[in-house]
Write a protein that holds these residues in place. Structure first.
Motif, short mmCIF file in Angstrom:
data_model
loop_
_atom_site.label_atom_id
_atom_site.label_comp_id
_atom_site.label_asym_id
_atom_site.label_seq_id
_atom_site.Cartn_x
_atom_site.Cartn_y
_atom_site.Cartn_z
N UNK A 139 0.83 -1.20 0.00
CA UNK A 139 0.00 0.00 0.00
C UNK A 139 0.87 1.26 0.00
N UNK A 140 1.94 1.22 0.78
CA UNK A 140 2.85 2.37 0.85
C UNK A 140 3.49 2.63 -0.51
N UNK A 141 3.92 1.57 -1.17
CA UNK A 141 4.53 1.70 -2.50
C UNK A 141 3.53 2.28 -3.49
N UNK A 142 2.29 1.80 -3.44
CA UNK A 142 1.25 2.32 -4.33
C UNK A 142 1.00 3.81 -4.08
N UNK A 143 0.96 4.20 -2.80
CA UNK A 143 0.74 5.60 -2.46
C UNK A 143 1.91 6.47 -2.94
#
Length: 92
Positions: A72-76
């Motif tokens: 999720x962090x990478x996507x954000x």
């Protein structure tokens, strides 16, 4: 192998080790935030761009949210990068 797994289990279950790891991670994150803030401060941003950044920052500090997992962090981060690039910030 058993010695290694026992050592790892000890480290994972040791609150002092967990606190040290968390403190080290916090130092790394704070340094990244400081560096990014300095970089951003050196740019000439419009009032609208500054407002968008303020809204984004406010969304990050809301309490009660579950921390993002690595995916999720990478996507954000990818979304933020895309947003900045769409506003002409290509040299990040």
């Amino acid at each position: 192998m058993g010695k290694l797994s026992a050592g790892l289990a000890h480290e994972l279950n040791n609150p002092a080790s967990a606190a040290r790891r968390a403190a080290a991670q916090l130092r790394e994150v704070l340094k990244k935030i400081r560096d990014a803030s300095q970089e951003l401060g050196g740019r000439e941003l419009t009032a609208a761009q500054k407002l968008e950044i303020e809204k984004l920052e406010a969304s990050f500090i809301q309490h009660g949210e579950v921390p993002l997992n690595p995916l999720q962090r990478s996507d954000l981060e990818a979304q933020i990068d895309s947003l900045l690039r769409s506003h002409g910030q290509n040299d990040l």
